[in-house]
Write a protein that holds these residues in place. Sequence first.
Motif, PDB file in Angstrom:
ATOM      1  N   ASP A   1       3.862   8.596   2.611  1.00  0.00           N
ATOM      2  CA  ASP A   1       4.405   8.756   3.963  1.00  0.00           C
ATOM      3  C   ASP A   1       5.795   8.131   4.026  1.00  0.00           C
ATOM      4  N   VAL A   2       6.766   8.855   3.465  1.00  0.00           N
ATOM      5  CA  VAL A   2       8.150   8.381   3.389  1.00  0.00           C
ATOM      6  C   VAL A   2       8.975   9.130   4.423  1.00  0.00           C
TER       7      VAL A   2
ATOM      8  N   ASP B   1       0.847  -1.183   0.000  1.00  0.00           N
ATOM      9  CA  ASP B   1       0.000   0.000   0.000  1.00  0.00           C
ATOM     10  C   ASP B   1       0.888   1.241   0.000  1.00  0.00           C
ATOM     11  N   LYS B   2       0.683   2.112  -0.961  1.00  0.00           N
ATOM     12  CA  LYS B   2       1.515   3.319  -1.057  1.00  0.00           C
ATOM     13  C   LYS B   2       1.234   4.330   0.036  1.00  0.00           C
ATOM     14  N   ALA B   3       0.176   4.106   0.824  1.00  0.00           N
ATOM     15  CA  ALA B   3      -0.113   4.987   1.956  1.00  0.00           C
ATOM     16  C   ALA B   3       0.588   4.502   3.230  1.00  0.00           C
ATOM     17  N   ARG B   4       1.138   3.309   3.190  1.00  0.00           N
ATOM     18  CA  ARG B   4       1.832   2.760   4.356  1.00  0.00           C
ATOM     19  C   ARG B   4       3.105   3.566   4.635  1.00  0.00           C
TER      20      ARG B   4
ATOM     21  N   ALA C   1      12.352   8.732  -5.134  1.00  0.00           N
ATOM     22  CA  ALA C   1      11.847   7.774  -6.124  1.00  0.00           C
ATOM     23  C   ALA C   1      10.505   7.194  -5.672  1.00  0.00           C
ATOM     24  N   LEU C   2      10.365   6.923  -4.380  1.00  0.00           N
ATOM     25  CA  LEU C   2       9.094   6.403  -3.868  1.00  0.00           C
ATOM     26  C   LEU C   2       7.988   7.451  -3.964  1.00  0.00           C
ATOM     27  N   GLU C   3       8.303   8.671  -3.599  1.00  0.00           N
ATOM     28  CA  GLU C   3       7.296   9.732  -3.675  1.00  0.00           C
ATOM     29  C   GLU C   3       6.874   9.992  -5.119  1.00  0.00           C
ATOM     30  N   ALA C   4       7.794   9.848  -6.057  1.00  0.00           N
ATOM     31  CA  ALA C   4       7.499  10.089  -7.470  1.00  0.00           C
ATOM     32  C   ALA C   4       6.446   9.122  -8.014  1.00  0.00           C
ATOM     33  N   VAL C   5       6.327   7.945  -7.400  1.00  0.00           N
ATOM     34  CA  VAL C   5       5.326   6.975  -7.863  1.00  0.00           C
ATOM     35  C   VAL C   5       4.103   6.922  -6.949  1.00  0.00           C
TER      36      VAL C   5
END
Length: 136
Positions: free
Chosen positions: A102-103, A73-76, A94-98
């Motif tokens: 919550d990084v 889940d990209k919200a994790r 890179a994670l935020e770009a996709v």
Amino acid sequence: MKHLLPTEAWGLLQQRRDEPLETAPLFVDVRMEIESLYVGRPPGVVNIPWYEYPDLMPDPARFVRQVEEESGDKARTVLLICRSGKRTVEAGQALEAVGFTDVVNILHGFEGELDEHFKRSTLNGWRKEGLPWEQM
């Protein structure tokens, strides 16, 4: 991207440790596997290298794909740690770009910045803070 000191990141992990596995923060070590195993790593961390030997070139697509598989889940919340807190910034971007929302970059990483004698773990970092870690 949030930036937390190692003690703050550990506090967040402890605060949320009773959450179900699929919603608890995903703690990712972006160092090469050999670094993570032999230098040491925090307990419970998942190793997903930003780059790996022998190429030593980042592969953002591979990295993102592996984090997506682990997180589900990209919200994790995804906490990122490396040696000194530098690789995690690029990996986090890179994670935020996709679409990860919550990084967390752990400032100073596992070993911290170099001191005047070119040694780590003397100024700052996870290990310097006396936080739990394990070594192969």
